[in-house]
Design a protein around this motif. Structure first.
Motif, PDB file in Angstrom:
ATOM      1  N   ALA B  11       0.862  -1.183   0.000  1.00 33.17           N
ATOM      2  CA  ALA B  11       0.000   0.000   0.000  1.00 33.17           C
ATOM      3  C   ALA B  11       0.895   1.228   0.000  1.00 33.17           C
ATOM      4  O   ALA B  11       1.934   1.241   0.673  1.00 33.17           O
ATOM      5  CB  ALA B  11      -0.886  -0.009   1.238  1.00 33.17           C
ATOM      6  N   VAL B  19      -3.336   3.538   6.800  1.00 27.08           N
ATOM      7  CA  VAL B  19      -3.873   2.170   6.813  1.00 27.08           C
ATOM      8  C   VAL B  19      -4.753   2.012   8.055  1.00 27.08           C
ATOM      9  O   VAL B  19      -4.570   2.709   9.053  1.00 27.08           O
ATOM     10  CB  VAL B  19      -2.770   1.071   6.796  1.00 27.08           C
ATOM     11  N   LYS B  20      -5.709   1.064   7.958  1.00 30.60           N
ATOM     12  CA  LYS B  20      -6.642   0.884   9.086  1.00 30.60           C
ATOM     13  C   LYS B  20      -6.589  -0.566   9.566  1.00 30.60           C
ATOM     14  O   LYS B  20      -6.123  -1.453   8.847  1.00 30.60           O
ATOM     15  CB  LYS B  20      -8.054   1.209   8.626  1.00 30.60           C
ATOM     16  N   SER B  22      -8.872  -3.761  11.002  1.00 31.17           N
ATOM     17  CA  SER B  22     -10.260  -4.230  11.007  1.00 31.17           C
ATOM     18  C   SER B  22     -10.786  -4.303  12.438  1.00 31.17           C
ATOM     19  O   SER B  22     -10.008  -4.414  13.398  1.00 31.17           O
ATOM     20  CB  SER B  22     -10.332  -5.611  10.349  1.00 31.17           C
ATOM     21  N   GLN B  27      -6.821  -7.848  10.735  1.00 30.65           N
ATOM     22  CA  GLN B  27      -6.473  -7.471   9.370  1.00 30.65           C
ATOM     23  C   GLN B  27      -6.035  -6.007   9.293  1.00 30.65           C
ATOM     24  O   GLN B  27      -6.581  -5.164  10.008  1.00 30.65           O
ATOM     25  CB  GLN B  27      -7.731  -7.620   8.501  1.00 30.65           C
ATOM     26  N   THR B  29      -6.124  -3.029   6.672  1.00 34.06           N
ATOM     27  CA  THR B  29      -6.756  -2.703   5.390  1.00 34.06           C
ATOM     28  C   THR B  29      -6.205  -1.380   4.881  1.00 34.06           C
ATOM     29  O   THR B  29      -5.840  -0.500   5.658  1.00 34.06           O
ATOM     30  CB  THR B  29      -8.288  -2.618   5.520  1.00 34.06           C
ATOM     31  N   SER B  30      -6.142  -1.285   3.572  1.00 36.88           N
ATOM     32  CA  SER B  30      -5.528  -0.093   2.986  1.00 36.88           C
ATOM     33  C   SER B  30      -6.451   0.507   1.933  1.00 36.88           C
ATOM     34  O   SER B  30      -5.991   1.020   0.925  1.00 36.88           O
ATOM     35  CB  SER B  30      -4.181  -0.459   2.384  1.00 36.88           C
ATOM     36  N   GLU B  31      -7.764   0.421   2.180  1.00 37.20           N
ATOM     37  CA  GLU B  31      -8.721   0.970   1.217  1.00 37.20           C
ATOM     38  C   GLU B  31      -8.421   2.420   0.909  1.00 37.20           C
ATOM     39  O   GLU B  31      -8.093   3.202   1.800  1.00 37.20           O
ATOM     40  CB  GLU B  31     -10.146   0.851   1.768  1.00 37.20           C
ATOM     41  N   GLY B  32      -8.538   2.741  -0.363  1.00 39.19           N
ATOM     42  CA  GLY B  32      -8.317   4.122  -0.771  1.00 39.19           C
ATOM     43  C   GLY B  32      -6.855   4.420  -1.068  1.00 39.19           C
ATOM     44  O   GLY B  32      -6.530   5.458  -1.620  1.00 39.19           O
ATOM     45  N   GLU B  34      -3.309   3.594  -3.024  1.00 38.19           N
ATOM     46  CA  GLU B  34      -2.852   2.969  -4.257  1.00 38.19           C
ATOM     47  C   GLU B  34      -1.849   1.855  -3.936  1.00 38.19           C
ATOM     48  O   GLU B  34      -1.060   1.991  -3.005  1.00 38.19           O
ATOM     49  CB  GLU B  34      -2.150   4.060  -5.070  1.00 38.19           C
ATOM     50  N   TRP B  35      -1.881   0.769  -4.707  1.00 39.32           N
ATOM     51  CA  TRP B  35      -0.856  -0.263  -4.573  1.00 39.32           C
ATOM     52  C   TRP B  35       0.361   0.131  -5.379  1.00 39.32           C
ATOM     53  O   TRP B  35       0.235   0.632  -6.496  1.00 39.32           O
ATOM     54  CB  TRP B  35      -1.382  -1.609  -5.075  1.00 39.32           C
TER      55      TRP B  35
END
Ligand SMILES: Cc1cc2nc3c(=O)[nH]c(=O)nc-3n(C[C@H](O)[C@H](O)[C@H](O)COP(=O)(O)OP(=O)(O)OC[C@H]3O[C@@H](n4cnc5c(N)ncnc54)[C@H](O)[C@@H]3O)c2cc1C
Lengths: 325, 276
Positions: B11, B19-20, B22, B27, B29-32, B34-35
Motif C-alpha cells: 500500500a 492504513v486501518k 479491522s 487485518q 486494510t488499505s482501502e483508498g 494505491e498499490w
C-alpha cells in the motif's frame, strides 16, 4: 521453561548498550516462562570484552574466537551460532536489531528451520505462548506474532528495553569454533570503511540533533554539528540529506535507518516524512525548527519554532551558551 | 547473465499512516490507498538494469531480468510497471499475504531459482509494510549461496564475473566480493546516480532514483510475458512458522506548542521539559 541465547553486539571493541537491552528482554522472557539466558560473542579476540560480558548476569558467556570473525560474515557466523544452540539445547536466539543481527539471524533461522520475528518491542504471555509485538508499516501498525517452531529467533529494538545494569560475574567458556564452511570460498571480505565520528553513538546518545534537506549543503551541516557538540549529543539526518551527500549514510534516522529514542531530539530543516518519524518518535522531547508552519514534523513535536534555520540555529547556540554559563 | 528480481506490492508507503485495522483486529486494510511496488524492490529492478545495461540508460541489456512476485492476480499491474522500466518478463505466483511468512516466501523463491537458474537474485532489503528484513538472507541459506545484504553500491567487472558490494552497516560500510550465484539485498543508496558501476556504462551518471517508464516502455511491457503459477505448482511447503494474532494502532504523539522565539524555546527546554 525456555533457555535463551543472546548474541552480543560488539562494535569498535566495545560491548554495546544494545546488548544490555537484550538482556533485559531475556529477563522478561524468563519472568513469563522461567529459564535462563546465556550470551554468545563472536570476534577475532574477545579478551578485552570478556569481563564486561561476564557482568551481565548470564548463566554462561560463550566466546567464539577465530581469525576473521570480526568481519561478521553471516555465512561464517550462522553455523557457529547454530552449533552453540544445538549443543546447549537453547530454545530462543535473540540479538539486538543491529545491522549484524538483521543480516545473520534470518540466515540462522533458515538453517535451524526456526521462525523469526524482527525488531520486537514488547513481549507478553498469552494462551501458553509468548507473544511478540513489533512495529510494521513504518510504525503505524503494531503486529503481535507468535512463533510455532521449537526454536524461536528474534531481533529486538534496543530503544524499547532498559539497559540491564551489570551484576556479578558469569562463568566464561571459550568454545571450539567450527572450521570455516566451504561457502566462504564464494564471499570475500575486502574491508571496512568506518564512518568517522568523534560524537556519541547515535543509537545511545541522550541528545540527537538531526538535519534535513533544508540544510542545503554539507558545509551547512556544521550548524547541526555545532549544536550537537554544545549539548554533547549525536548528529542525525534524513534520507534526503544523506542522498544529497551532506553526511554519511550511517547517520540516517528512520524506518530504514537508525532507530533512536534520546531524551531530546532536534529536527531541523526536515519535513517529518513518516519514514523519518518512524525512527525518532519514541524520543522523550522533540523540538522542530522549520520555516514551513505546515510541515508534518510539527504534528509530532513538543516544541516547534517556525523560522529560517540559518537564523534560528546560530541564535539557539548563543542562547544555550548563555544559560549554560 | 540472468537476474531474478523479487517484487512485492505494498500500500502506498508515503501514506502508511492511513492504513486501518479491522474491527476484529485481525487485518490491516488499505482501502483508498494505491498499490505500488515495494520501493526497495523497485530499486532492485533499477539495480538489475544498471548492472546489465551496456550504456547509461541504453535499455540494452547484456542478459535477462525476470521479475517475480507472490500475490493476488492484480499484482500483474505492478509487474507491468517493472517490465515498463525494462525488465524482460514476469512470474506471478498466486498467494495471499495472510498465509505467508518470510520463510514461505524464501522457500517459494528457492523453487523459482531451481526452475529459472539465475546467476543473481536481487531483493529489496525489506518490504515497507511488514518491515521484517528476513527473506533474502533466508533464501541465501536455503540455496547455499553467499548473501550481500543492504547494498548501497555495487561494482561489476566488464565481464560480469563477480560483484563487489558496499554494504551499509552500523558504523560504516563493509565491502565484500561475491561470486555467482549469489543473493543481493539492496538499500536506498543503490539508486543514487553512482549506486551501480558496471565498468561499461562509464562517463555518465544515472539520474537519481529508479527510472520512469517511457511511453515506449509501457507499450512494450504490454506484450511481455507474465507466467502464472501457484504455490502448489511449485511444491512449496506452506506451513506457517510465524502467525500474526492481532494488529493494534500504536498511540499517536500529540502535537505540542509553537513558540515565537528561540529564547522562549530555550526557556521551555530548561524550565518545563528540564532537558537542558
Ligand atoms: C523506501 C523508503 C525508505 C525511506 N526511509 C527513510 C528513512 O529511514 N529516514 C528518512 O529520513 N527518510 C526516509 N525516506 C525518505 C522520506 O520519504 C523523505 O523523502 C525524507 O525523509 C525527506 O527528507 P527531508 O525532510 O530532509 O526533506 P524534505 O521533505 O525536502 O524537507 C525539507 C524541509 O526543510 C524545510 N526547510 C527548507 N529550508 C529551510 C530553512 N532555511 N529553514 C528552515 N526549514 C527549512 C522545508 O520547509 C521542508 O519541510 C524513505 C523513503 C523511501 C521511499
Amino acid at each position: 521453561m525456555g533457555n535463551v541465547l543472546i548474541i552480543a553486539q560488539i562494535q569498535d571493541g566495545e560491548v554495546k548498550k544494545a546488548t544490555n537491552s537484550t538482556v533485559t528482554f531475556a529477563t522478561e522472557v524468563a519472568s513469563h516462562i522461567g529459564g535462563t539466558y546465556s550470551i554468545l560473542a563472536l570476534g577475532d579476540d574477545l579478551s578485552g570484552q570478556s569481563e564486561a560480558l561476564a557482568a551481565l548476569g548470564a548463566q554462561k558467556v560463550f566466546l567464539a574466537q577465530a581469525d576473521g570473525l570480526d568481519n561478521a560474515l553471516a555465512e561464517r557466523w550462522a553455523p557457529i551460532i547454530e552449533k552453540v544452540v544445538v549443543d546447549g539445547a537453547f530454545q530462543m536466539v535473540v540479538s539486538p536489531a543491529s545491522s549484524t543481527g538483521k543480516d545473520v539471524l534470518p540466515r540462522l533461522a533458515a538453517r535451524l528451520g526456526a521462525g523469526m520475528a524482527s525488531e520486537v518491542v514488547q513481549v507478553a504471555f498469552n494462551d501458553g505462548k509468548l507473544n511478540y509485538t513489533r512495529p510494521m508499516y513504518a510504525g503505524n501498525v503494531n503486529g503481535t506474532v507468535v512463533i510455532d517452531t521449537p526454536i524461536e529467533i528474534l531481533t529486538i529494538r534496543p530503544t524499547e528495553f532498559e539497559a540491564f545494569s551489570p551484576t556479578g560475574a558469569s562463568p566464561v567458556e571459550k568454545i571450539d569454533v567450527p572450521q570455516a564452511p566451504e561457502i566462504l570460498g564464494k564471499i570475500e571480505f575486502l574491508g571496512f570503511e568506518k564512518a568517522e565520528s568523534t560524537r556519541p553513538d547515535l543509537a545511545e546518545a541522550g541528545v540527537v540533533v538531526s538535519g534535513g534537506r533544508g540544510l542545503k549543503s554539507g558545509e551547512n551541516f556544521k550548524l547541526i554539528e555545532d549544536l550537537a557538540d554544545l549539548l554533547g549529543g549525536a548528529v542525525g539526518a534524513t534520507r534526503a540529506a544523506v542522498d544529497a551527500g551532506y553526511i554519511h549514510n550511517d547517520f540516517q534516522v528512520g524506518q530504514t535507518g537508525k532507530i533512536v529514542a534520546p531524551d531530546l531530539y532536534f529536527a531541523v530543516g526536515l519535513s517529518g516524512a513518516l519514514q523519518h518519524v518512524a525512527g525518532m518518535k519514541s524520543s522523550k522531547v522533540i523540538v522542530a525548527i522549520n520555516k514551513d508552519e505546515e510541515a508534518p514534523i510539527f504534528q509530532v513535536s513538543d516544541y516547534g519554532v517556525v523560522a529560517d534555520l540559518f537564523k534560528a540555529l546560530p541564535e539557539l547556540l548563543e542562547e544555550i551558551k548563555k544559560v549554560a554559563k | 547473465m540472468k537476474i531474478l528480481v523479487t517484487m512485492k506490492r505494498v500500500a502506498d508507503p508515503d501514506n502508511a499512516n492511513k492504513v486501518k485495522i479491522s474491527g476484529d483486529a485481525t487485518q490491516v486494510t488499505s482501502e483508498g490507498l494505491e498499490w505500488k511496488p515495494n520501493p526497495f524492490d523497485e530499486y532492485g529492478v533499477e539495480a538489475a538494469l544498471r548492472i546489465l545495461e551496456d550504456g547509461v540508460g541504453s535499455g540494452k541489456l547484456r542478459g535477462e531480468v525476470v521479475v517475480v512476485t507472490i500475490g493476488p492476480e492484480e499484482v500483474t499491474q505492478q509487474i507491468r510497471q517493472c517490465l515498463a522500466m525494462g525488465a524482460d518478463r514476469g512470474i506471478l505466483v498466486s498467494g495471499d499475504d495472510d498465509k505467508l511468512d518470510a520463510m514461505i516466501v524464501a522457500r517459494t523463491m528457492a523453487k523459482l531459482v531451481e526452475k529459472e537458474q539465475p546467476d543473481l537474485v536481487i531483493m529489496g532489503k525489506q518490504a515497507v509494510d511488514g518491515d521484517s528484513n528476513q527473506a533474502s538472507q533466508m533464501l541465501a541459506e536455503i540455496l547455499g549461496w553467499p548473501q550481500a545484504t543492504f547494498a548501497g553500491h555495487v561494482e561489476a567487472p566488464e565481464d560480469l564475473s563477480s560483484l563487489t558490494v558496499t554494504r551499509e552497516v552500523d558504523g560504516g560500510a563493509a565491502k565484500v566480493k561475491v561470486a555467482f550465484p549469489a543473493v543481493l539485498s539492496v538499500d536506498l543508496r543503490i539508486v543514487t546516480p553512482t549506486g551501480v558501476n558496471n565498468n561499461v556504462a562509464t562517463g555518465k551518471d544515472y539520474q537519481e532514483g529508479p527510472r520512469y517508464a517511457s511511453l515506449r516502455g509501457i507499450m512494450k511491457a504490454k506484450k511481455k510475458p507474465i507466467d502464472k503459477l501457484t504455490l502448489d505448482d511449485l511444491g512449496v511447503d506452506q506451513t506457517l512458522q510465524v502467525r500474526t494474532v492481532s494488529f493494534t494502532q500504536p498511540a499517536a504523539r500529540s502535537a505540542g506548542v509553537i513558540l515565537e522565539t528561540v529564547q522562549e524555546l530555550v526557556q521551555k527546554l530548561q524550565d518545563e521539559a528540564k532537558v537542558l
